[in-house]
Design a protein around this motif. Sequence first.
Motif, mmCIF file in Angstrom:
data_model
loop_
_atom_site.group_PDB
_atom_site.id
_atom_site.type_symbol
_atom_site.label_atom_id
_atom_site.label_comp_id
_atom_site.label_asym_id
_atom_site.label_seq_id
_atom_site.Cartn_x
_atom_site.Cartn_y
_atom_site.Cartn_z
ATOM 1 N N TRP A 100 3.147 -6.828 2.969
ATOM 2 C CA TRP A 100 3.921 -5.573 2.832
ATOM 3 C C TRP A 100 3.184 -4.586 1.927
ATOM 4 O O TRP A 100 3.093 -3.391 2.236
ATOM 5 C CB TRP A 100 5.300 -5.906 2.266
ATOM 6 C CG TRP A 100 6.133 -4.703 1.955
ATOM 7 C CD1 TRP A 100 6.427 -3.665 2.790
ATOM 8 C CD2 TRP A 100 6.777 -4.415 0.701
ATOM 9 N NE1 TRP A 100 7.218 -2.750 2.153
ATOM 10 C CE2 TRP A 100 7.456 -3.182 0.855
ATOM 11 C CE3 TRP A 100 6.879 -5.066 -0.511
ATOM 12 C CZ2 TRP A 100 8.198 -2.599 -0.163
ATOM 13 C CZ3 TRP A 100 7.618 -4.500 -1.524
ATOM 14 C CH2 TRP A 100 8.267 -3.281 -1.348
ATOM 15 N N GLN A 101 2.622 -5.104 0.828
ATOM 16 C CA GLN A 101 1.880 -4.237 -0.074
ATOM 17 C C GLN A 101 0.626 -3.682 0.602
ATOM 18 O O GLN A 101 0.284 -2.501 0.436
ATOM 19 C CB GLN A 101 1.496 -5.015 -1.339
ATOM 20 C CG GLN A 101 2.670 -5.373 -2.241
ATOM 21 C CD GLN A 101 3.327 -4.146 -2.856
ATOM 22 O OE1 GLN A 101 2.674 -3.140 -3.133
ATOM 23 N NE2 GLN A 101 4.633 -4.212 -3.066
ATOM 24 N N ALA B 91 0.202 -3.260 3.871
ATOM 25 C CA ALA B 91 0.630 -2.305 4.888
ATOM 26 C C ALA B 91 0.990 -0.964 4.265
ATOM 27 O O ALA B 91 0.687 0.105 4.822
ATOM 28 C CB ALA B 91 1.820 -2.865 5.666
ATOM 29 N N THR B 92 1.612 -0.997 3.098
ATOM 30 C CA THR B 92 1.948 0.235 2.389
ATOM 31 C C THR B 92 0.686 0.940 1.895
ATOM 32 O O THR B 92 0.558 2.168 1.984
ATOM 33 C CB THR B 92 2.873 -0.080 1.200
ATOM 34 O OG1 THR B 92 4.040 -0.759 1.669
ATOM 35 C CG2 THR B 92 3.293 1.201 0.489
ATOM 36 N N LEU B 93 -0.272 0.162 1.417
ATOM 37 C CA LEU B 93 -1.512 0.731 0.885
ATOM 38 C C LEU B 93 -2.308 1.435 1.977
ATOM 39 O O LEU B 93 -2.869 2.525 1.749
ATOM 40 C CB LEU B 93 -2.355 -0.378 0.237
ATOM 41 C CG LEU B 93 -3.707 0.032 -0.345
ATOM 42 C CD1 LEU B 93 -3.512 1.014 -1.502
ATOM 43 C CD2 LEU B 93 -4.489 -1.184 -0.814
ATOM 44 N N PHE B 94 -2.361 0.853 3.181
ATOM 45 C CA PHE B 94 -3.147 1.424 4.274
ATOM 46 C C PHE B 94 -2.306 2.298 5.213
ATOM 47 O O PHE B 94 -2.724 2.603 6.337
ATOM 48 C CB PHE B 94 -3.822 0.309 5.073
ATOM 49 C CG PHE B 94 -4.902 -0.416 4.311
ATOM 50 C CD1 PHE B 94 -6.138 0.179 4.099
ATOM 51 C CD2 PHE B 94 -4.675 -1.680 3.782
ATOM 52 C CE1 PHE B 94 -7.132 -0.474 3.393
ATOM 53 C CE2 PHE B 94 -5.666 -2.344 3.075
ATOM 54 C CZ PHE B 94 -6.895 -1.741 2.877
ATOM 55 N N SER B 95 -1.119 2.686 4.730
ATOM 56 C CA SER B 95 -0.240 3.617 5.472
ATOM 57 C C SER B 95 0.093 3.114 6.878
ATOM 58 O O SER B 95 0.167 3.884 7.840
ATOM 59 C CB SER B 95 -0.902 5.007 5.559
ATOM 60 O OG SER B 95 -1.140 5.530 4.273
ATOM 61 N N MET B 96 0.320 1.804 7.005
ATOM 62 C CA MET B 96 0.776 1.229 8.278
ATOM 63 C C MET B 96 2.296 1.283 8.259
ATOM 64 O O MET B 96 2.976 0.319 7.900
ATOM 65 C CB MET B 96 0.243 -0.195 8.424
ATOM 66 C CG MET B 96 -1.284 -0.277 8.364
ATOM 67 S SD MET B 96 -1.932 -1.971 8.197
ATOM 68 C CE MET B 96 -1.405 -2.694 9.751
ATOM 69 N N ARG B 97 2.835 2.461 8.635
ATOM 70 C CA ARG B 97 4.239 2.749 8.382
ATOM 71 C C ARG B 97 5.196 1.829 9.117
ATOM 72 O O ARG B 97 6.205 1.385 8.566
ATOM 73 C CB ARG B 97 4.532 4.209 8.733
ATOM 74 C CG ARG B 97 3.942 5.192 7.715
ATOM 75 C CD ARG B 97 4.203 6.616 8.085
ATOM 76 N NE ARG B 97 3.445 6.991 9.292
ATOM 77 C CZ ARG B 97 3.466 8.214 9.829
ATOM 78 N NH1 ARG B 97 4.233 9.163 9.285
ATOM 79 N NH2 ARG B 97 2.736 8.502 10.885
ATOM 80 N N ALA C 94 4.971 -1.634 7.508
ATOM 81 C CA ALA C 94 5.521 -1.553 6.155
ATOM 82 C C ALA C 94 7.037 -1.431 6.174
ATOM 83 O O ALA C 94 7.734 -2.019 5.332
ATOM 84 C CB ALA C 94 4.903 -0.370 5.412
ATOM 85 N N THR C 95 7.559 -0.674 7.153
ATOM 86 C CA THR C 95 9.016 -0.517 7.251
ATOM 87 C C THR C 95 9.688 -1.838 7.597
ATOM 88 O O THR C 95 10.708 -2.210 6.992
ATOM 89 C CB THR C 95 9.361 0.532 8.313
ATOM 90 O OG1 THR C 95 8.768 1.783 7.954
ATOM 91 C CG2 THR C 95 10.869 0.698 8.423
#
Length: 260
Positions: free
Chosen positions: A48-49, A51-57, A60-61
């Motif tokens: 999750w972190q 995905a958030t770092l690489f803007s995989m929305r 991440a959602t």
Amino acid sequence: MHGFPTITIVDIIDILLVAFIAYNIYKAVRGTNVLRIFWAVVIIYVLWQLATLFSMRLTATILGQFISIGLILLIIVFQPEIRRFLLMVGTKTTIDGDSLLKRLRFWRKSMNTKNNSVDLEPYVLACMHMSQTKTGALIVFIRQNEVNDIIASGEIIDAKVSSALLETLFFKNSPLHDGAVLVKGNTVVAARCILPVSSNLDIDPNLGLRHRSAIGVTEQLDVISVIVSEETGAISYAVGGEIHHDVTPSQLKQYLESAL
């Protein structure tokens, strides 16, 4: 220039307290699937972190929603382990309302007269005889905890203990030979009682249901289980979720004298 951080006595107590809690949690979940699930949760959190770092929305959602309800899911999944841990803590820390008064009375009585101890001879003699005849047996010694639910699962006996009574109860043609016999002091409380079975994966897979039940009840309650193997005649005892194999009658008596 900053100096070294100051460590106070409160910090040391804090570290020791966290270490104590962590050790007891590990002891409670050791050998179960909890550790595997814990690492799965850690992996999901790391993903999750990332995905958030690489803007995989989208990823991440989805993972974020899972993390947000993770605490509730953990409570549901770990319910048996949480219950076991709380029972373990409660067993070691609970003080009955009359506990202090009882201890004071016991102390005063022991100062004036010799305290009437548990007569262990019938228990040890019965175990020795059943070991020689390879008669399976499971005797649970009640100490502090209330075990009304387990007593209710069997047949009330409420009789003075004797080796003949114990051997009769565990005789293979007796209608009461299945399950456990619960005893307290010099009294046989109940027979044919159903015990919780341990789910600890570290237990020897060659152990049968009798031994697993003997271990399981000591994981949850402040009791001592004594087992006679039907296959080998070996005498064992379990306490605190740990089993001690192949003890002699004299070793059993020595331990029970110190524990009871």
